[in-house]
Design a protein around this motif. Sequence first.
Motif, PDB file in Angstrom:
ATOM      1  N   ARG A 111       0.831  -1.200   0.000  1.00 53.84           N
ATOM      2  CA  ARG A 111       0.000   0.000   0.000  1.00 53.84           C
ATOM      3  C   ARG A 111       0.863   1.247   0.000  1.00 53.84           C
ATOM      4  O   ARG A 111       1.539   1.565   0.972  1.00 53.84           O
ATOM      5  N   TRP A 112       0.896   1.916  -1.129  1.00 49.21           N
ATOM      6  CA  TRP A 112       1.539   3.213  -1.306  1.00 49.21           C
ATOM      7  C   TRP A 112       2.966   3.255  -0.749  1.00 49.21           C
ATOM      8  O   TRP A 112       3.241   3.894   0.272  1.00 49.21           O
ATOM      9  N   GLY A 136      -4.300  -2.021  -4.705  1.00 52.84           N
ATOM     10  CA  GLY A 136      -5.232  -3.039  -4.260  1.00 52.84           C
ATOM     11  C   GLY A 136      -6.329  -2.464  -3.380  1.00 52.84           C
ATOM     12  O   GLY A 136      -6.457  -1.246  -3.194  1.00 52.84           O
ATOM     13  N   GLY A 137      -7.112  -3.359  -2.810  1.00 60.11           N
ATOM     14  CA  GLY A 137      -8.257  -2.949  -2.010  1.00 60.11           C
ATOM     15  C   GLY A 137      -7.905  -2.066  -0.834  1.00 60.11           C
ATOM     16  O   GLY A 137      -8.612  -1.094  -0.530  1.00 60.11           O
ATOM     17  N   GLU A 138      -6.806  -2.373  -0.131  1.00 61.03           N
ATOM     18  CA  GLU A 138      -6.413  -1.565   1.027  1.00 61.03           C
ATOM     19  C   GLU A 138      -5.964  -0.172   0.609  1.00 61.03           C
ATOM     20  O   GLU A 138      -6.251   0.819   1.290  1.00 61.03           O
ATOM     21  N   ALA A 139      -5.247  -0.088  -0.520  1.00 63.86           N
ATOM     22  CA  ALA A 139      -4.823   1.226  -1.016  1.00 63.86           C
ATOM     23  C   ALA A 139      -6.030   2.061  -1.423  1.00 63.86           C
ATOM     24  O   ALA A 139      -6.075   3.276  -1.182  1.00 63.86           O
ATOM     25  N   MET A 140      -7.016   1.406  -2.035  1.00 63.48           N
ATOM     26  CA  MET A 140      -8.238   2.120  -2.412  1.00 63.48           C
ATOM     27  C   MET A 140      -8.995   2.589  -1.171  1.00 63.48           C
ATOM     28  O   MET A 140      -9.504   3.714  -1.123  1.00 63.48           O
ATOM     29  N   LYS A 141      -9.059   1.718  -0.175  1.00 58.71           N
ATOM     30  CA  LYS A 141      -9.774   2.067   1.054  1.00 58.71           C
ATOM     31  C   LYS A 141      -9.131   3.276   1.725  1.00 58.71           C
ATOM     32  O   LYS A 141      -9.823   4.142   2.277  1.00 58.71           O
ATOM     33  N   GLN A 142      -7.811   3.348   1.688  1.00 64.02           N
ATOM     34  CA  GLN A 142      -7.113   4.492   2.280  1.00 64.02           C
ATOM     35  C   GLN A 142      -7.511   5.791   1.590  1.00 64.02           C
ATOM     36  O   GLN A 142      -7.433   6.874   2.185  1.00 64.02           O
ATOM     37  N   CYS A 143      -7.944   5.680   0.336  1.00 57.97           N
ATOM     38  CA  CYS A 143      -8.391   6.846  -0.436  1.00 57.97           C
ATOM     39  C   CYS A 143      -9.912   6.940  -0.470  1.00 57.97           C
ATOM     40  O   CYS A 143     -10.480   7.567  -1.388  1.00 57.97           O
ATOM     41  N   VAL A 164       0.597   1.249 -13.516  1.00 56.63           N
ATOM     42  CA  VAL A 164      -0.321   1.181 -12.380  1.00 56.63           C
ATOM     43  C   VAL A 164      -1.289   0.043 -12.660  1.00 56.63           C
ATOM     44  O   VAL A 164      -1.939   0.014 -13.710  1.00 56.63           O
ATOM     45  N   LEU A 165      -1.357  -0.910 -11.734  1.00 59.51           N
ATOM     46  CA  LEU A 165      -2.260  -2.043 -11.866  1.00 59.51           C
ATOM     47  C   LEU A 165      -3.373  -1.919 -10.838  1.00 59.51           C
ATOM     48  O   LEU A 165      -3.122  -1.981  -9.635  1.00 59.51           O
ATOM     49  N   ILE A 166      -4.583  -1.715 -11.310  1.00 63.89           N
ATOM     50  CA  ILE A 166      -5.743  -1.658 -10.433  1.00 63.89           C
ATOM     51  C   ILE A 166      -6.180  -3.088 -10.139  1.00 63.89           C
ATOM     52  O   ILE A 166      -6.562  -3.834 -11.042  1.00 63.89           O
ATOM     53  N   ASP A 167      -6.117  -3.488  -8.859  1.00 64.12           N
ATOM     54  CA  ASP A 167      -6.404  -4.885  -8.491  1.00 64.12           C
ATOM     55  C   ASP A 167      -7.068  -4.956  -7.120  1.00 64.12           C
ATOM     56  O   ASP A 167      -6.404  -5.161  -6.113  1.00 64.12           O
TER      57      ASP A 167
END
Length: 259
Positions: A111-112, A136-143, A164-167
Motif C-alpha cells: 500500500r503506497w 489493491g483494495g487496502e490502497a483504495m480504502k485508504q483513499c 499502475v495495476l488496479i487490483d
Amino acid sequence: MTKPPYVGVTGFMTRSQAEVSLASYSRDLSIPHQLMVGVLVSSKTMRGEPNKWPRRYPKFADIAGIFVNNPKALNLIHYSTDFPDTIDSQLNYMADEFMGAHLHGFQLNMRWPAVAKLRAFHKDTERKYRIVLQVGGEAMKQCDNDPWEVASMVLQYGNLIDDVLIDPSGGLGRPFDTQKALRYLRAIRDSGLEVNLGIAGGLGPQQMRHLEPIVEEFPHVSFDAEGRLRDPETDELNVPYVLAYLKDSKVLLRSKQAA
C-alpha cells in the motif's frame, strides 16, 4: 506509452510452466502485448521461510531458474513485504541476486510505498527495472474508494513507476467489476501522468468478456490473472487453465485490432 503492454500470469512455480505458456502465447506475434511471467516473493520467502501460500510462492533459490529469455516475456517479481520502510534495500538485494537471470522488474504488492524509497532504488540501479505499482483494495480504502483520490496518490510517483495495476481482488479471484475498473482507469488517465495502465481481479478462462469495454477504450491496457488460474483443490497453477486464459486473451485483443 513507454513500455509495451502485457497479458499477465502470476504464480509461476517452475520453468516448464513458463516455457509452455510462452510457447503457446508467442505463436501470434501480431499482438503487441508481452506475456508477463509473474513470480511471487514475500519478505518471508526471501529469507527462506515459508508463508501461508506454499503453492504460489516458490523457494527463493529457485526463482532464477523460472525466468526464460524470450522477447515476448516480461519477467517480474511480485513482491510483498512486512517491512515497507526498507523497501529500497529489499529491492536492491533481489536485483543483485537475480542479475543476469532475465529479471525485468518488480510489481509492488503493497500500500503506497514511499516515494523516496523508490527514488533511491532507481538511483542505485540506474533506472534499469520496470516498476508496476499495484493499487489493491487496502490502497483504495485508504483513499475512501475514490478514483480521483487514487489518481492523486498515483500522480505523486511521477516517472518512478512505469505501470499502475488496479487490483481490488489481491489474487483471490473475486468477481470482476467492469464499471468500477473503468472509473479508476479514467481517473488515472485524466490525471495527465504518462504511465501504463493495467487491470486485474477475477480474470481467467471464460472471464475475458468483462474486459471488452475496457479494451475498447484502453486498447493498450495490460491485464493480469492469478486466482482463477489455480486448481481449486490444490491451489497449484493449472497449466490448462493458463493456456485457455491466454487463448481467450488473444481472441479479445485480435478482435479489438480488427475493429
